[in-house]
Design an enzyme around this catalytic site. Structure first.
Site, PDB file in Angstrom:
ATOM      1  N   LYS A  63      58.944  21.093  62.424  1.00 45.48           N
ATOM      2  CA  LYS A  63      59.808  19.995  62.878  1.00 45.48           C
ATOM      3  C   LYS A  63      59.913  18.945  61.781  1.00 45.48           C
ATOM      4  O   LYS A  63      58.926  18.670  61.076  1.00 45.48           O
ATOM      5  CB  LYS A  63      59.199  19.396  64.150  1.00 45.48           C
ATOM      6  CG  LYS A  63      60.038  18.345  64.850  1.00 45.48           C
ATOM      7  CD  LYS A  63      59.300  17.814  66.067  1.00 45.48           C
ATOM      8  CE  LYS A  63      60.106  16.807  66.862  1.00 45.48           C
ATOM      9  NZ  LYS A  63      59.317  16.222  67.984  1.00 45.48           N
ATOM     10  N   SER A 138      62.286  16.284  72.169  1.00 41.65           N
ATOM     11  CA  SER A 138      62.942  16.127  70.892  1.00 41.65           C
ATOM     12  C   SER A 138      62.847  17.374  70.002  1.00 41.65           C
ATOM     13  O   SER A 138      63.670  17.561  69.124  1.00 41.65           O
ATOM     14  CB  SER A 138      62.330  14.954  70.130  1.00 41.65           C
ATOM     15  OG  SER A 138      60.962  15.205  69.843  1.00 41.65           O
ATOM     16  N   SER A 162      57.965  16.401  74.205  1.00 38.54           N
ATOM     17  CA  SER A 162      58.851  16.923  73.160  1.00 38.54           C
ATOM     18  C   SER A 162      58.520  18.326  72.667  1.00 38.54           C
ATOM     19  O   SER A 162      59.298  18.916  71.914  1.00 38.54           O
ATOM     20  CB  SER A 162      58.868  15.972  71.963  1.00 38.54           C
ATOM     21  OG  SER A 162      59.633  14.837  72.255  1.00 38.54           O
TER      22      SER A 162
END
Lengths: 470, 94
Positions: A63, A138, A162
């Site tokens: 990420k 997210s 997330s």
């Protein structure tokens, strides 16, 4: 060379191929790169990809909140555009040391603030099961990449859901580890009393393996501790004697879609048939006060963490005649709407005259949530709920309504506030879209969660490859 | 719980955000709505409850006081939007 079907290959199987020398790490990396070239123009799961294969292991996606030496890291924000870290985050370094070549940096809501990736300054990712829908957030980029065969596994970060929520919406396995067991050194900080890094993969065993690579005390992050026992690869196939608690309050939550509830109840029955003892537990405050508590604490901490973006040391700058004007203009131009909203909310909640009523009060609510989870886990080995109240929703549906977006994390937030580990396991489909099951354990309870998750995963037989890609 | 435009402007100053007029209007409405929702925490009587600032029971984490390598000057300055020699360059502060 063996045929590499990146849609189906697990990291464990890929490790086997490498060990038996049926493929090289470079060939494996190349296979994923080709899949990315093929499918990512539609899905936009990566913000940037790495062409060179560095390492002799199974490649990984990280990420874009995880600092990678020499590879741009933006956290999905214009205010970090062009920022190239000069050091690795500890977790990136541990992946490097384990020989895992980097495939690329995956999309995220700006500063990991969001539940759909629509807050990314670089455009949303799309759900591989239905590209008109969000992949969750997210960490939607990592979750969608794993489901679409664009990475065998990846790392996300989880503040209020997330990792777990995008895994639920994309139909794969994601772990939010016990707070403090994985280093945050080099992670773009959002809310420091909540942020945790964790793995996403197709299977519980892959998630356990990746956890064992990244977890453990880090002298560079003084909030870290070692797990009291090593992480083991789960082998459990039954659930005899395992006590699973369903919070009675979720029965009244109208936010949970009927299709999600049906898939959840089917898996609970399956757990029972595997020998689990199912009971009701009580979390009277968690679902009523968890959200308001979280949306005071997280923005307050974010407003402090994001104060560092001032156009002085890194990132773009908007010039002005004076220092203060330069900082204010740089921040106005660099932050998107959601970070601004949270900085404003957090600054307000921390400001003179409001601190006790908002931030202080939320910290006390947090104490009660910690206690009620601890009490529930005295009678149960794990708590079990749906992960997300809904399946993946259409892109644009909630983007204009902050409170509707915040409600996505209704079921994941309480245990995050309590610092507890949570595992998402895909448990079925509703409207042709994945539904996720959330298992919550006590502090350091990862091995038990992996065992339960593995037994359920085997019995459920969920096919993690999106139907339209089979 | 309504928040006024002037309060939003004040908070923006504290947060060092040079918000435009349109954003100011939008945030005034949005923050009022969000504050309404989060104010729910005020319903609870928590006079005797201690706050939780951190979910792990860690106190006094010490490190040995040993010198170690930190970022080299060139690395620390590598991402600077403006520099002058070995310094970050910024506009005048006064």
């Amino acid at each position: 060379m063996a045929v590499i079907d990146t849609l189906r290959l697990t990291a464990e199987e890929a490790t086997g191929l490498l060990e038996r020398r049926e493929v090289t790490a470079a060939e494996l990396h190349e296979a994923y790169r080709e899949a990315i070239d093929d499918r990512d123009p539609e899905l936009h799961t990566y913000l940037r990809v790495v062409d060179e294969c560095v390492g002799d292991g199974v490649p990984i996606a990280l990420k874009d909140v995880i600092s990678t030496r020499g590879v741009e890291t933006t956290a999905g924000s214009r205010i970090l555009e062009g920022y190239t870290p000069v050091f690795d985050a500890t977790v990136a370094g541990r992946c490097r040391a384990a020989g895992l070549p980097l495939l690329g940096k995956t999309n995220t809501d700006e500063f990991a603030m969001g539940s759909s990736t629509e807050n990314s300054a670089f455009g949303p990712s799309r759900n591989p099961w239905d590209p008109s829908r969000v992949p969750g957030g997210s960490g939607g980029g990592t979750a969608a990449a794993v489901s679409a065969g664009l990475a065998p596994w990846g790392l996300g970060s989880d503040t209020g859901g997330s990792i777990k929520q995008p895994s639920a919406l994309c139909g794969n396995v994601g772990l939010r580890p016990t707070y403090g067991t994985v280093s945050r050194y080099g992670i773009v900080a959002f809310a420091s009393s909540l942020d945790q890094v964790g793995p996403v993969a197709k299977t519980v065993r892959d998630v356990a393996l990746l956890t064992s690579i990244i977890a453990g005390r880090d002298p560079a992050d003084s909030t870290t501790v070692d797990h009291p026992e090593p992480i083991r690869l789960p082998e459990r196939e039954e659930l005899r004697g395992v006590r699973l608690g369903i919070p009675r309050q979720i029965g009244d939550l109208r936010a949970i879609e009927p299709g999600v509830r049906a898939a959840f109840e089917t898996s609970v029955e399956l757990a029972r048939s595997l020998g689990a003892e199912i009971g009701e537990c009580d979390l009277p405050l968690s679902f009523e006060y968890g959200m308001p508590c979280y949306y005071l604490i997280a923005p307050a901490e974010a407003s402090s963490n994001l104060a560092r973006y001032d156009g002085v040391r890194y990132g773009p700058r908007v010039d002005a005649d004076g220092y203060r004007e330069m900082v204010e203009r740089t921040r106005d131009a660099g932050f998107g709407p959601e970070p601004k909203r949270r900085i404003m909310l957090g600054t307000y909640a921390l400001s003179a005259g409001y601190y006790d009523a908002f931030y202080g009060q939320a910290q006390k609510v947090r104490t009660l949530l910690v206690r009620e989870h601890r009490d529930a886990l005295e009678r149960f080995d794990a708590l079990i709920t749906p992960t997300s109240p809904t399946v993946a929703f259409p892109i644009g549906e909630r983007a204009a309504d902050p409170l509707a977006m915040y409600a996505c994390d209704l079921l994941t937030i309480p245990s995050c506030l309590a610092g507890l580990p949570g595992l998402n396991v895909p448990c079925g489909l509703s409207e042709g879209l994945p539904v996720g099951l959330q298992l919550i354990g006590p502090q350091f309870g990862e091995n038990a969660l992996f065992g339960i998750g593995h037994a359920l995963e085997r019995a459920l037989g969920f096919d993690p490859v999106p139907e339209r890609l089979r | 719980m309504a928040i006024t435009r002037d309060q939003v402007l004040h908070v923006a100053k504290l947060a060092r955000l040079d918000l435009g007029e349109e954003e100011l209007e939008r945030l005034t409405a949005e923050l009022s709505e969000i504050l309404d929702a989060v104010s729910k925490v005020a319903e609870l009587d928590l006079a005797d409850v201690p706050p939780t600032s951190h979910p792990l029971d860690l106190v006094n984490v010490w490190a040995e006081d040993e010198p170690h390598r930190s970022l080299a000057l060139g690395e620390a300055l590598a991402n600077a939007p403006a520099r002058e020699g070995d310094l970050f360059r910024v506009p005048p502060t006064a």
